[in-house]
Design an enzyme around this catalytic site. Structure first.
Site, PDB file in Angstrom:
ATOM      1  N   HIS A  55      41.078  46.090  40.779  1.00 40.37           N
ATOM      2  CA  HIS A  55      42.409  46.484  41.287  1.00 40.37           C
ATOM      3  C   HIS A  55      43.347  45.287  41.390  1.00 40.37           C
ATOM      4  O   HIS A  55      43.337  44.559  42.384  1.00 40.37           O
ATOM      5  CB  HIS A  55      42.238  47.148  42.662  1.00 40.37           C
ATOM      6  CG  HIS A  55      43.486  47.773  43.195  1.00 40.37           C
ATOM      7  ND1 HIS A  55      43.452  48.873  44.028  1.00 40.37           N
ATOM      8  CD2 HIS A  55      44.794  47.476  43.025  1.00 40.37           C
ATOM      9  CE1 HIS A  55      44.700  49.214  44.352  1.00 40.37           C
ATOM     10  NE2 HIS A  55      45.535  48.364  43.757  1.00 40.37           N
ATOM     11  N   HIS A  57      47.534  43.854  40.190  1.00 43.03           N
ATOM     12  CA  HIS A  57      48.859  44.145  39.629  1.00 43.03           C
ATOM     13  C   HIS A  57      49.328  42.894  38.895  1.00 43.03           C
ATOM     14  O   HIS A  57      49.680  41.902  39.534  1.00 43.03           O
ATOM     15  CB  HIS A  57      49.854  44.484  40.738  1.00 43.03           C
ATOM     16  CG  HIS A  57      49.454  45.677  41.565  1.00 43.03           C
ATOM     17  ND1 HIS A  57      49.991  46.931  41.372  1.00 43.03           N
ATOM     18  CD2 HIS A  57      48.569  45.810  42.592  1.00 43.03           C
ATOM     19  CE1 HIS A  57      49.447  47.784  42.242  1.00 43.03           C
ATOM     20  NE2 HIS A  57      48.582  47.125  43.005  1.00 43.03           N
ATOM     21  N   LYS A 139      45.211  55.762  37.177  1.00 44.96           N
ATOM     22  CA  LYS A 139      45.428  55.518  38.609  1.00 44.96           C
ATOM     23  C   LYS A 139      46.322  56.610  39.172  1.00 44.96           C
ATOM     24  O   LYS A 139      47.390  56.895  38.617  1.00 44.96           O
ATOM     25  CB  LYS A 139      46.104  54.154  38.803  1.00 44.96           C
ATOM     26  CG  LYS A 139      46.569  53.869  40.235  1.00 44.96           C
ATOM     27  CD  LYS A 139      45.389  53.648  41.191  1.00 44.96           C
ATOM     28  CE  LYS A 139      45.834  53.392  42.622  1.00 44.96           C
ATOM     29  NZ  LYS A 139      46.517  52.131  42.845  1.00 44.96           N
ATOM     30  N   HIS A 206      40.597  50.558  47.776  1.00 43.29           N
ATOM     31  CA  HIS A 206      41.052  49.922  49.029  1.00 43.29           C
ATOM     32  C   HIS A 206      40.845  50.760  50.290  1.00 43.29           C
ATOM     33  O   HIS A 206      41.759  50.970  51.060  1.00 43.29           O
ATOM     34  CB  HIS A 206      42.463  49.331  48.924  1.00 43.29           C
ATOM     35  CG  HIS A 206      43.576  50.233  48.469  1.00 43.29           C
ATOM     36  ND1 HIS A 206      43.760  51.493  48.954  1.00 43.29           N
ATOM     37  CD2 HIS A 206      44.593  50.008  47.596  1.00 43.29           C
ATOM     38  CE1 HIS A 206      44.836  51.997  48.387  1.00 43.29           C
ATOM     39  NE2 HIS A 206      45.357  51.134  47.555  1.00 43.29           N
ATOM     40  N   ASP A 274      43.284  44.079  45.234  1.00 37.68           N
ATOM     41  CA  ASP A 274      44.638  44.635  45.276  1.00 37.68           C
ATOM     42  C   ASP A 274      45.658  43.486  45.216  1.00 37.68           C
ATOM     43  O   ASP A 274      46.618  43.447  45.985  1.00 37.68           O
ATOM     44  CB  ASP A 274      44.850  45.524  46.508  1.00 37.68           C
ATOM     45  CG  ASP A 274      46.126  46.360  46.391  1.00 37.68           C
ATOM     46  OD1 ASP A 274      46.799  46.299  45.338  1.00 37.68           O
ATOM     47  OD2 ASP A 274      46.449  47.064  47.368  1.00 37.68           O
ATOM     48  N   GLY A 291      52.008  44.115  50.198  1.00 35.05           N
ATOM     49  CA  GLY A 291      51.158  43.530  49.152  1.00 35.05           C
ATOM     50  C   GLY A 291      51.299  42.034  49.087  1.00 35.05           C
ATOM     51  O   GLY A 291      52.338  41.477  49.469  1.00 35.05           O
TER      52      GLY A 291
HETATM   53  C1  NCD Z   1      51.310  47.751  45.937  1.00 40.12           C
HETATM   54  C2  NCD Z   1      52.210  46.919  45.029  1.00 40.12           C
HETATM   55  O1  NCD Z   1      52.869  46.006  45.510  1.00 40.12           O
HETATM   56  O2  NCD Z   1      52.227  47.191  43.810  1.00 40.12           O
HETATM   57  N1  NCD Z   1      51.407  47.240  47.257  1.00 40.12           N
HETATM   58  C3  NCD Z   1      50.427  47.215  48.182  1.00 40.12           C
HETATM   59  O3  NCD Z   1      50.704  46.894  49.331  1.00 40.12           O
HETATM   60  N2  NCD Z   1      49.176  47.531  47.874  1.00 40.12           N
HETATM   61  C4  NCD Z   1      51.781  49.162  45.816  1.00 40.12           C
HETATM   62  C5  NCD Z   1      51.148  50.132  46.739  1.00 40.12           C
HETATM   63  O4  NCD Z   1      49.971  50.456  46.541  1.00 40.12           O
HETATM   64  O5  NCD Z   1      51.823  50.623  47.639  1.00 40.12           O
HETATM   65 ZN    ZN Z   2      47.458  48.145  44.433  1.00 38.44          ZN
END
Ligand code: NCD
Ligand code: ZN
Length: 420
Positions: A55, A57, A139, A206, A274, A291
């Site tokens: 996981h 981004h 996802k 998560h 994440d 995030g």
């Molecule tokens: C994620 C993001 O920033 O892409 N943020 C997070 O806090 N995990 C998006 C999300 O899952 O809300």
């Molecule tokens: Zn995420």
């Protein structure tokens, strides 16, 4: 190439020579084979299977200012992570076949570790057929729960045996922006039921509590779970402010402590980060972004838990490499150090304690909820398919060395050399 040192072979540490040919581990022996040996048999150094993060981004596209496939995978390499799997909440959203092809082009030209891609829930069923050629899974976000095509899409995924990853927070239970544990429980129950009915490979990501992890269990292996280092170590009672904001939110201290205490005993499958980079400006203010980056802190945190006897080394490798490989269907070629598997390795130096210092991060997001926390040791080097991609702070391959793990799925272990 031959590397020598104390390596984690399944759940045992052994002093061995690991022979690597064409990216594959071809032999493991106690005696030195002929050939030049790269020496890691130093006090405190341990060779682990390369980590796999289910996981992350990587941003890129219009959000390259937050992160791109080069900085994101360099951050991974610096964290001992050999495979990252990228989320589709990109701009533009990765839920159309044309965007998916563009994502593959960008990732393959920039990544320095291997990557997988998740596809988002498409708006139209015309954008569904064939996405699995480039993506390892789909996802599902809370905003997708009421998509009119969701049932058809889940059936498609089940029939094609495609991994479906869910962010479990039921929006109908999130009134006035309150993101409670009950909305997590509700979503887990709902998707677990669907997975049982359809025979869907479901991964709930998560999770924030021990109860969530138990609730997700079906007794079958088609439903799997992960949690993140921040839910293990941080809580909403003690850790407040913009750098701790995340979705789902940190939970109260008792929930967090029970998760940490039960991490070995509960039926948790994986750890993911994440890794969700944002600029500091974007995190500011009342409606700042949730995030934060996690790729460079996850393994040092897990190794710290090992030092504190909360995890064994095998727990670390199982949760952050072996089980993630199995969830991706790659466990016959990844996830452990043994002949016939790909040479994805990380050399971890357990010597010393270092405070987490975001100013030295490779990710573009130079902040962390773990800022200043003391962790045990550091990643010394990271090897992906037999190549050193990262040594002691520096990248050692060109952008684009990383490949889509879809290309590895067909790869079969090479016949194991008998050694001569
Ligand atoms: C994620 C993001 O920033 O892409 N943020 C997070 O806090 N995990 C998006 C999300 O899952 O809300
Ligand atoms: Zn995420």
């Amino acid at each position: 190439m031959i590397i020598h040192g104390k390596a984690l072979l399944w759940d045992r540490i052994e002093n061995v020579y690991i022979k690597i040919d064409d990216g594959w581990i071809t032999d493991i022996s106690k005696q030195a084979p002929t050939g030049e040996v790269i020496e890691f048999d130093k006090p405190g150094m341990v060779i682990l299977p390369g980590m796999i993060d289910l996981h992350v981004h990587m941003r890129d596209f219009e959000q390259s200012y937050k992160e791109d496939f080069y900085t994101g995978t360099l951050s991974a390499a610096a964290g001992g992570v050999c495979i990252v799997v990228d989320m589709p909440n990109t701009r533009p959203r990765n839920n159309r076949l044309e965007v998916l092809r563009r994502r593959e082009a960008v990732a393959s030209s920039k990544a320095i570790v291997d990557y997988g891609l998740y596809y988002g829930v498409p708006e139209s069923l015309d954008e569904l057929e064939g996405y699995e050629e480039l993506a390892v899974g789909m996802k599902i976000y809370p905003q997708d729960y009421d998509n009119p095509h969701l049932s058809d899409i889940l059936r498609y995924n089940a029939n094609k045996n495609i991994l479906t990853v869910v962010h479990p927070e039921d929006p109908s239970d999130m009134s006035r922006g309150v993101r409670s544990l009950s909305s997590e429980y509700k979503a887990i129950s709902m998707f677990r039921e669907k997975a049982v009915k359809l025979g869907l490979r479901l991964h709930l990501t998560h999770l924030t509590s021990v109860n969530s992890i138990f609730l997700a269990q079906t007794g079958e292996s088609n439903v799997t779970t992960d949690t993140c280092p921040h839910y293990l170590l941080l809580n909403s009672d003690q850790h407040k402010g913009i750098y701790y904001k995340v979705h789902p939110p940190l939970r109260p201290k008792d929930i967090q402590e029970s998760l940490l205490e039960n991490i070995k005993q509960c039926p948790l499958d994986a750890i993911s980060t994440d890794h969700a980079p944002h600029t500091i400006d974007e995190k500011m203010g009342h409606d700042g972004k949730g995030g934060f980056p996690g790729l460079e802190t996850a393994l040092p945190i897990l190794m710290t838990l090992y030092r504190r006897a909360l995890l064994t080394l095998w727990d670390v490798a199982r949760l952050y490499s072996y089980k993630p490989a199995a969830i991706l269907g790659l466990d016959d070629i990844l996830g452990t150090i043994e002949p016939g598997k790909l040479a994805n390795l990380v050399v971890y130096d357990m010597d010393g304690e270092y405070p987490v210092d975001p100013s030295g991060f490779k990710t573009k997001a130079k902040h962390s909820p773990f800022d200043g926390m003391k962790v045990v040791g550091r990643v010394y080097c990271t090897i992906v398919r037999g190549r050193f991609v990262y040594i002691d702070g520096e990248a050692h391959v060109k952008n684009g060395y990383g490949v889509n793990i879809k290309n590895l799925l067909g790869a079969r272990p090479k016949p194991v050399s008998t050694g001569d």
